[in-house]
Design a protein around this motif. Structure first.
Motif, short mmCIF file in Angstrom:
data_model
loop_
_atom_site.label_atom_id
_atom_site.label_comp_id
_atom_site.label_asym_id
_atom_site.label_seq_id
_atom_site.Cartn_x
_atom_site.Cartn_y
_atom_site.Cartn_z
N LEU A 1 36.22 -9.74 45.52
CA LEU A 1 37.53 -8.91 45.26
C LEU A 1 37.45 -7.76 44.21
CD1 LEU A 1 39.82 -11.99 45.64
CD2 LEU A 1 39.33 -10.46 47.45
N GLY A 2 36.31 -7.73 43.91
CA GLY A 2 36.26 -6.39 42.62
C GLY A 2 36.53 -7.00 41.28
N VAL A 3 36.79 -8.10 40.72
CA VAL A 3 37.17 -8.73 39.68
C VAL A 3 36.01 -9.24 38.84
CG1 VAL A 3 38.61 -9.89 38.36
CG2 VAL A 3 39.43 -8.82 40.33
N ASP A 4 35.61 -8.84 37.80
CA ASP A 4 34.77 -9.43 36.96
C ASP A 4 35.34 -10.90 36.24
OD1 ASP A 4 32.64 -10.45 35.33
OD2 ASP A 4 32.39 -8.71 34.26
N PRO A 5 34.69 -12.08 36.67
CA PRO A 5 35.46 -13.04 36.10
C PRO A 5 35.32 -13.30 34.74
CG PRO A 5 33.58 -13.75 37.78
CD PRO A 5 33.42 -12.07 37.73
N LYS A 6 34.50 -12.54 33.99
CA LYS A 6 34.69 -12.53 32.61
C LYS A 6 35.95 -12.25 32.03
CE LYS A 6 29.56 -12.07 31.77
NZ LYS A 6 28.48 -11.28 31.13
N MET A 7 36.54 -11.21 32.87
CA MET A 7 37.95 -10.46 32.39
C MET A 7 38.95 -11.64 32.49
SD MET A 7 37.94 -7.12 34.44
CE MET A 7 39.41 -6.63 33.62
N LEU A 8 38.89 -12.70 33.33
CA LEU A 8 39.78 -13.60 33.45
C LEU A 8 39.98 -14.60 32.17
CD1 LEU A 8 39.14 -14.49 37.15
CD2 LEU A 8 41.08 -13.21 36.38
N ASP A 9 38.60 -14.88 31.61
CA ASP A 9 38.68 -15.39 30.49
C ASP A 9 39.18 -17.10 30.76
OD1 ASP A 9 37.84 -16.44 27.71
OD2 ASP A 9 39.92 -15.63 26.85
N LEU A 10 38.47 -17.63 31.88
CA LEU A 10 39.10 -18.89 32.32
C LEU A 10 38.32 -20.02 31.37
CD1 LEU A 10 38.41 -18.50 36.01
CD2 LEU A 10 40.63 -18.23 34.81
N SER A 11 39.48 -20.99 31.09
CA SER A 11 39.10 -22.21 30.44
C SER A 11 38.23 -23.34 31.06
CB SER A 11 40.40 -22.96 29.63
OG SER A 11 41.12 -23.37 30.89
N TYR A 12 37.74 -24.04 30.46
CA TYR A 12 36.78 -25.39 31.01
C TYR A 12 37.55 -26.08 31.98
CZ TYR A 12 33.13 -24.11 27.62
OH TYR A 12 32.08 -23.55 26.79
N GLN A 13 38.92 -26.19 31.68
CA GLN A 13 39.77 -26.90 32.48
C GLN A 13 40.09 -26.32 33.71
OE1 GLN A 13 40.37 -26.41 29.36
NE2 GLN A 13 40.65 -28.22 28.22
N GLU A 14 40.28 -25.08 33.80
CA GLU A 14 40.34 -24.35 34.93
C GLU A 14 39.26 -24.37 36.03
OE1 GLU A 14 43.48 -20.75 34.11
OE2 GLU A 14 41.71 -20.72 32.81
N TYR A 15 38.03 -24.01 35.43
CA TYR A 15 36.92 -24.20 36.20
C TYR A 15 36.74 -25.70 36.77
CZ TYR A 15 34.83 -19.75 34.41
OH TYR A 15 34.53 -18.38 34.16
N VAL A 16 37.03 -26.61 35.81
CA VAL A 16 36.99 -28.01 36.69
C VAL A 16 38.05 -28.11 37.69
CG1 VAL A 16 37.58 -30.52 36.08
CG2 VAL A 16 36.06 -29.07 34.46
N LEU A 17 39.27 -27.59 37.60
CA LEU A 17 40.11 -27.56 38.71
C LEU A 17 39.68 -26.86 40.10
CD1 LEU A 17 43.43 -27.35 36.73
CD2 LEU A 17 42.69 -29.35 37.82
N ASN A 18 38.91 -25.84 39.69
CA ASN A 18 38.44 -24.79 40.79
C ASN A 18 37.15 -25.68 41.42
OD1 ASN A 18 40.28 -22.69 40.36
ND2 ASN A 18 38.87 -21.78 38.81
N SER A 19 36.58 -26.58 40.69
CA SER A 19 35.36 -27.28 41.44
C SER A 19 35.58 -28.46 42.25
CB SER A 19 34.47 -27.41 40.20
OG SER A 19 35.17 -28.76 39.56
N VAL A 20 37.05 -28.70 42.16
CA VAL A 20 37.38 -30.37 42.75
C VAL A 20 36.88 -30.19 44.39
CG1 VAL A 20 38.98 -31.74 43.24
CG2 VAL A 20 39.03 -30.94 41.15
N GLY A 21 37.59 -29.19 44.89
CA GLY A 21 36.99 -29.00 46.29
C GLY A 21 35.83 -29.09 46.74
N SER A 22 34.99 -28.32 45.97
CA SER A 22 33.63 -28.15 46.28
C SER A 22 32.78 -29.31 45.84
CB SER A 22 33.30 -26.65 45.31
OG SER A 22 33.95 -25.56 45.77
N VAL A 23 33.19 -30.37 45.05
CA VAL A 23 32.49 -31.21 44.56
C VAL A 23 32.89 -32.67 45.27
CG1 VAL A 23 32.15 -32.84 42.80
CG2 VAL A 23 32.26 -30.51 42.36
N VAL A 24 34.00 -32.71 45.59
CA VAL A 24 34.46 -33.76 46.21
C VAL A 24 34.15 -34.24 47.62
CG1 VAL A 24 36.76 -35.07 47.36
CG2 VAL A 24 36.82 -34.18 44.97
#
Length: 307
Positions: A54-77
């Motif tokens: 989508l043209g966004v550098d993920p580093k600009m989002l400065d996501l926390s570890y908790q947000e990465y964990v939440l984003n991984s749930v669907g890809s892990v379960v």
């Protein structure tokens, strides 16, 4: 009918070797730390694949570890459920097969030979993907991405299983405990690495699929209207600028035709309303402060964008 002679170290000794391996690994990395790090990594892979398309550098989002964990749930379960079901099925098949072949040396050799051939073929397929051999060219990127880790992992598993059945047909051989431990540790590590690689490929695919889902259903992203005191010159397919008539108003300019992609790191990340049909559409980042006013709304109808 001849009773086979298992390789020295099979049975209880093999279980003791694996117990020593897991005990050594547990002293290096605790299970909780490993699971947390794995979910952060998988979430990072999925998030990076999604936002970069989508043209966004993920580093600009400065996501926390908790947000990465939440984003991984669907890809892990989902992969974890499939792996556990396969494990339970494979364990039942293994129990029946070992009992059947325990007193059948010839059948054990045939099974070991077939597994060895299939395992070697899978390893060759995985190496071919890594080397970009010509036969992988007709495959789609979605198919090629998990091909290498799945092929290598399945090949290693089959070769290890073939060695187990071949050991049932051979006389007792003296193997040092250290040698057995090193061999089994390498086997477990290879399986673990290829499994993690496969799950990471799946997470990357989930990220790209999410972008396609937003393209097919633009209403999934909320609409946004931006009010600014000065002209922002926001440009993009579907964006309209309106100068408000009140000269004394705090905000003189209104921008419509925007979709909210994310809110993170004190910024609003927006997309033009027709981004899905315009390959050159650019993402927009605006500060989350009092210099601007943003309004959001649910999108009930798809935008009238050129195809």
């Amino acid at each position: 009918m001849t009773t086979p002679h298992p390789e020295e170290g099979a049975g209880p000794a093999a279980g003791q070797d694996f117990a020593r391996v897991w005990s050594a690994l547990a002293h290096v990395v605790t299970p909780t730390t490993f699971v947390a790090a794995l979910m952060v990594y998988i979430g990072s892979v999925r998030t990076t694949a999604f936002y970069r398309l989508l043209g966004v550098d993920p580093k600009m989002l400065d996501l926390s570890y908790q947000e990465y964990v939440l984003n991984s749930v669907g890809s892990v379960v989902e992969p974890l459920v499939v792996i556990l079901l396969l494990f339970l099925t494979a364990f039942a098949v293994h129990t029946l097969l070992t009992r059947f072949l325990a007193v059948r040396r010839t059948a054990s050799k045939w099974v070991a030979g077939v597994l060895a051939v299939l395992g070697a073929a899978c390893v060759v397929m995985g190496v071919g993907k890594l080397a970009n051999w010509d036969w992988t060219a007709p495959l789609t990127p979605r198919t090629k991405a998990p091909l290498a880790p799945m092929s290598l992992g399945l090949g290693v598993l089959m070769l290890g299983y073939a060695a187990t059945f071949w050991a049932l047909t051979e006389p007792v051989r003296t193997t040092s405990p250290a040698g057995r431990t090193v061999r089994r540790t390498a086997f477990v590590m290879l399986l673990t690495l290829t499994l993690l690689w496969t799950v990471a490929s799946y997470a990357h695919t989930r990220g790209t699929d999410e972008v396609e889902r937003y393209k097919r259903s633009p209403g999934l992203l909320p609409g946004a209207v931006v009010y600014a005191p000065r002209r922002l010159y926001l440009e993009g397919p579907g964006i309209t600028e309106t100068t408000l008539p009140d000269a004394n108003a705090l905000f003189r300019y209104r921008y419509e035709g925007l979709r909210l992609l994310a809110h993170s790191n004190h910024r609003h990340f927006l997309l033009p309303v027709c981004w899905a049909t315009s390959p050159g559409a650019r993402a927009i980042a605006l500060p989350d402060d009092t210099s601007l006013r943003l309004e959001f709304f649910a999108v009930n109808e798809p935008p009238a964008c050129p195809r």
